[in-house]
Design an enzyme around this catalytic site. Structure first.
Site, PDB file in Angstrom:
ATOM      1  N   THR A 186     -22.956 -14.519   7.214  1.00 43.26           N
ATOM      2  CA  THR A 186     -21.714 -14.972   6.594  1.00 43.26           C
ATOM      3  C   THR A 186     -20.658 -15.049   7.696  1.00 43.26           C
ATOM      4  OG1 THR A 186     -20.984 -12.736   6.150  1.00 43.26           O
ATOM      5  CG2 THR A 186     -22.262 -13.798   4.433  1.00 43.26           C
ATOM      6  N   GLU A 331     -25.224 -16.012   0.527  1.00 47.03           N
ATOM      7  CA  GLU A 331     -26.137 -15.063  -0.114  1.00 47.03           C
ATOM      8  C   GLU A 331     -26.923 -15.685  -1.263  1.00 47.03           C
ATOM      9  OE1 GLU A 331     -22.990 -14.585   0.642  1.00 47.03           O
ATOM     10  OE2 GLU A 331     -22.557 -12.539   1.294  1.00 47.03           O
ATOM     11  N   LYS A 442      -1.596 -11.405  -8.548  1.00 46.49           N
ATOM     12  CA  LYS A 442      -1.263 -10.653  -9.763  1.00 46.49           C
ATOM     13  C   LYS A 442       0.254 -10.600  -9.894  1.00 46.49           C
ATOM     14  CE  LYS A 442      -5.412  -8.013 -10.314  1.00 46.49           C
ATOM     15  NZ  LYS A 442      -6.102  -7.205  -9.334  1.00 46.49           N
TER      16      LYS A 442
HETATM   17  P1  ADP Z   1     -18.005 -17.133   3.613  1.00 47.98           P
HETATM   18  O1  ADP Z   1     -16.899 -18.136   3.335  1.00 47.98           O
HETATM   19  O2  ADP Z   1     -17.648 -15.727   3.295  1.00 47.98           O
HETATM   20  O3  ADP Z   1     -18.764 -17.366   4.850  1.00 47.98           O
HETATM   21  P2  ADP Z   1     -19.748 -18.705   2.123  1.00 47.98           P
HETATM   22  O4  ADP Z   1     -19.573 -19.771   3.108  1.00 47.98           O
HETATM   23  O5  ADP Z   1     -21.077 -18.321   1.670  1.00 47.98           O
HETATM   24  O6  ADP Z   1     -19.107 -17.403   2.550  1.00 47.98           O
HETATM   25  O7  ADP Z   1     -18.801 -19.074   0.932  1.00 47.98           O
HETATM   26  C1  ADP Z   1     -18.983 -18.626  -0.353  1.00 47.98           C
HETATM   27  C2  ADP Z   1     -17.700 -18.710  -1.110  1.00 47.98           C
HETATM   28  O8  ADP Z   1     -17.125 -19.992  -1.037  1.00 47.98           O
HETATM   29  C3  ADP Z   1     -17.879 -18.466  -2.574  1.00 47.98           C
HETATM   30  O9  ADP Z   1     -17.978 -17.096  -2.862  1.00 47.98           O
HETATM   31  C4  ADP Z   1     -16.627 -19.093  -3.149  1.00 47.98           C
HETATM   32  O10 ADP Z   1     -15.513 -18.230  -3.039  1.00 47.98           O
HETATM   33  C5  ADP Z   1     -16.392 -20.254  -2.235  1.00 47.98           C
HETATM   34  N1  ADP Z   1     -16.900 -21.475  -2.848  1.00 47.98           N
HETATM   35  C6  ADP Z   1     -18.049 -22.106  -2.624  1.00 47.98           C
HETATM   36  N2  ADP Z   1     -18.137 -23.228  -3.343  1.00 47.98           N
HETATM   37  C7  ADP Z   1     -16.998 -23.301  -4.077  1.00 47.98           C
HETATM   38  C8  ADP Z   1     -16.469 -24.237  -5.030  1.00 47.98           C
HETATM   39  N3  ADP Z   1     -17.112 -25.344  -5.374  1.00 47.98           N
HETATM   40  N4  ADP Z   1     -15.263 -23.965  -5.562  1.00 47.98           N
HETATM   41  C9  ADP Z   1     -14.573 -22.859  -5.222  1.00 47.98           C
HETATM   42  N5  ADP Z   1     -15.003 -21.967  -4.318  1.00 47.98           N
HETATM   43  C10 ADP Z   1     -16.201 -22.188  -3.757  1.00 47.98           C
END
Ligand code: ADP
Length: 546
Positions: A186, A331, A442
């Site tokens: 990640t 994940e 919030k």
């Molecule tokens: P990181 O950004 O921590 O590296 P990822 O690239 O795996 O992790 O991103 C996952 C996160 O991206 C999700 O938990 C969510 O918050 C966000 N995400 C992914 N697709 C969407 C979507 N279509 N709309 C809103 N948020 C999204």
């Protein structure tokens, strides 16, 4: 009693064998780092993946060892996907947009033994190689005559020189389908990055799920362009899903600007593509700025962060291109949900359909979802109640590589992965992300969705990008502000944008208190807005009237 069917393990090599045998002449087209266009077929891909497998065997590299890639989307990267995992090793895709320190940390944590990199990243490799003692072989993804003589990297070899002399005769080994196939960290916006270790089984099942009609809807008639990088969650599984259906694949290489993407889409008659919203924004700016049209594209998958409704609208109304809004995470392999309408929605008026399309969509069979409140109790699926989103399924992670398991158990003892997202789910199973839990605002005990606030700002013609963050407030705890980067040459005042929020379905207290104009919103390694950095930049900011 067990069934009496053949117990054949689900292995990634099976996908490549299938594509080479039944779609052997289907093209794989790549814009190379060198700038030219490279063309070959699944048959060629399979032959060279086998040369790579023979190379790794020849090195005596043990099964399970990690072979890292630091590369753009292209045919050599795809050979690595199949050659490395098919032969029993683990392909570890590195994100080149991480800082050199993070990169070295990840390489050491993964204990990569081989690292293959595009020449674009030579300076990066020169900066970190001395801190990566586990790497025994550095490989430049180029022809032998392009290898620099004075790289300073001991034993550096060209990929073509490395695999070139090897035979393409190779029988893929058969092993347990739960064997690790790929590793992806990640981006680690908070704390150290964490590794998701995919298995052959999870990868193959995810590829089947991804290809389904209500997911990416891939077929042998498609020409698919993965714009989402192969270094980020396996380009959403497209290199595997494409082999399942034998479609043409078009790799954009390092040229991710709107003009290059558009030209390649047109010249290769791309029918579908996948990427994060920021990429499509650049593409749309180019196409609209030059009065162009798409001649072959009919749909595009957008995910990774919330796709602004205005973008879905523009693609549909101006260009006749369907947007498939998708949600997933590193994940989750990554595809969890994709938004496509059901039969009963087809007769709905356009605006009611649009209200569904902006959601992140329905689970792909194999993925199960729950939303739970602070008390851990399930929230109703009414499209209004929101809660922490939990998922489970055969392509959802169990435990981080060399780390802990974040899973939580429900009353029946089943394990769920907490996504860190906050969402609603409606009676038809359409999931809608309102926020990441750390971005939720919030205000006076009520939650305000930062995504809703961003989406409205993004619908203003002058706005290029908008990020909503909560600012401390003595009475309300937090109040939202919207940080905005304008399109080049565009003009907009604070008052005009705040007025724009009126009549857009927001209650008065859900409208941001202030607008802050910036030249650019900081983006993270995967093209998502970095709100942590933004908060640091605004550390001295005070809400109006305080
Ligand atoms: P990181 O950004 O921590 O590296 P990822 O690239 O795996 O992790 O991103 C996952 C996160 O991206 C999700 O938990 C969510 O918050 C966000 N995400 C992914 N697709 C969407 C979507 N279509 N709309 C809103 N948020 C999204």
């Amino acid at each position: 009693m067990l069934g009496l069917m053949q117990n054949q393990p689900l292995l990634t090599s099976m996908l490549l064998d299938f594509a080479a045998r039944y779609h052997g002449d289907a093209p794989i087209v790549s814009r190379r780092v060198e700038g030219d266009i490279h063309r070959y077929t699944y048959r060629d891909l399979a032959a060279r993946a086998k040369q790579l497998a023979n190379t790794l065997d020849g090195m005596g590299l043990a099964a399970g060892e990690r072979v890292a890639s630091l590369a753009w989307n292209g045919y050599r990267h795809m050979e690595m996907y199949y050659g490395v995992s098919g032969s029993g090793r683990v392909i570890h895709t590195l994100n080149p947009r991480l800082s050199p320190e993070q990169m070295a940390w990840i390489i050491n944590h993964a204990e990569d033994k081989v690292l293959c990199f595009d020449m674009t990243f030579l300076p990066l490799v020169q900066a970190i190689h001395a801190q990566c003692p586990t790497v025994k072989q550095w490989v430049a993804l180029c022809d032998a005559d392009k290898l620099p003589s004075d790289s300073g990297i001991a034993g550096l070899i060209s990929y073509e020189g490395w695999i070139g002399g090897q035979s393409s005769d190779y029988t893929w080994p058969q092993f347990d389908e739960n064997t690790a196939s790929g590793l992806c960290y990640t981006s680690g916006t908070t704390g150290n990055p964490k590794g998701a270790l995919y298995s052959h089984r999870s990868t193959v099942l995810h590829a089947y799920g991804a290809a389904l009609p209500d997911a990416l809807n891939l077929s042998a008639r498609d020409s698919v362009m993965p714009v989402v990088p192969m270094f980020h969650v396996n380009a959403w599984g497209l290199p595997y899903a494409a082999a399942i259906v034998g479609c043409k694949v078009v790799f954009p290489g390092p040229a991710m600007d709107g003009k290059s993407i558009y030209e390649l889409m047109e010249s290769e008659q791309v029918t579908t593509a996948a990427g994060v919203p920021t990429i499509w924004q650049m593409l749309l700016a180019h196409v609209q700025g030059h009065g162009l049209k798409f001649s072959s594209m009919n749909r595009t998958v957008i995910g990774g962060s919330a796709c602004p409704p205005a973008m879905i609208d523009t693609f549909r109304e101006e260009f006749g291109i369907d947007v498939l809004h998708a949600w997933g995470m590193t994940e989750t392999s990554p595809l969890g949900t994709v938004c496509t309408l059901k039969n009963k929605h087809l007769k709905l008026p356009a605006e009611q359909q649009m209200a569904i399309r902006v959601k992140q969509g329905r689970a792909i069979c194999g993925v199960d979802m729950r939303i739970v409140g602070d008390d851990g109790q399930d929230q109703p699926w009414d499209g209004k109640a929101y809660g922490d989103l939990l998922v489970r399924g055969p392509w959802i992670m169990d435990t981080y590589f060399k780390g802990a398991s974040p899973l939580v158990k429900d009353a029946q003892g089943r394990s769920w992965f907490p996504t860190g997202d906050v969402a609603t789910i409606d009676a038809d199973g359409f999931m809608h992300i309102t926020d990441r839990s750390k971005d939720v605002i919030k205000s006076g005990g009520e939650w305000i969705s930062s995504i809703d606030i961003e989406n409205i700002a993004m619908a203003h013609p002058a706005v290029a990008m908008a990020a909503c963050i909560g600012m401390p407030h003595p009475k309300w705890d937090e109040r939202p502000i919207v940080v905005v980067a304008l399109k080049p040459g565009a003009q907009l005042t604070r008052e005009e944008l705040l007025k724009f929020y009126e009549g857009k379905g927001q209650a008065k207290w859900q409208i941001p208190d202030d607008v802050v104009f910036v030249d650019a919103i900081p983006l993270g390694a995967t093209g998502k807005m970095l709100k942590t950095r933004l908060r640091e930049q605004l550390v001295d900011y005070k809400l109006p009237g305080l």
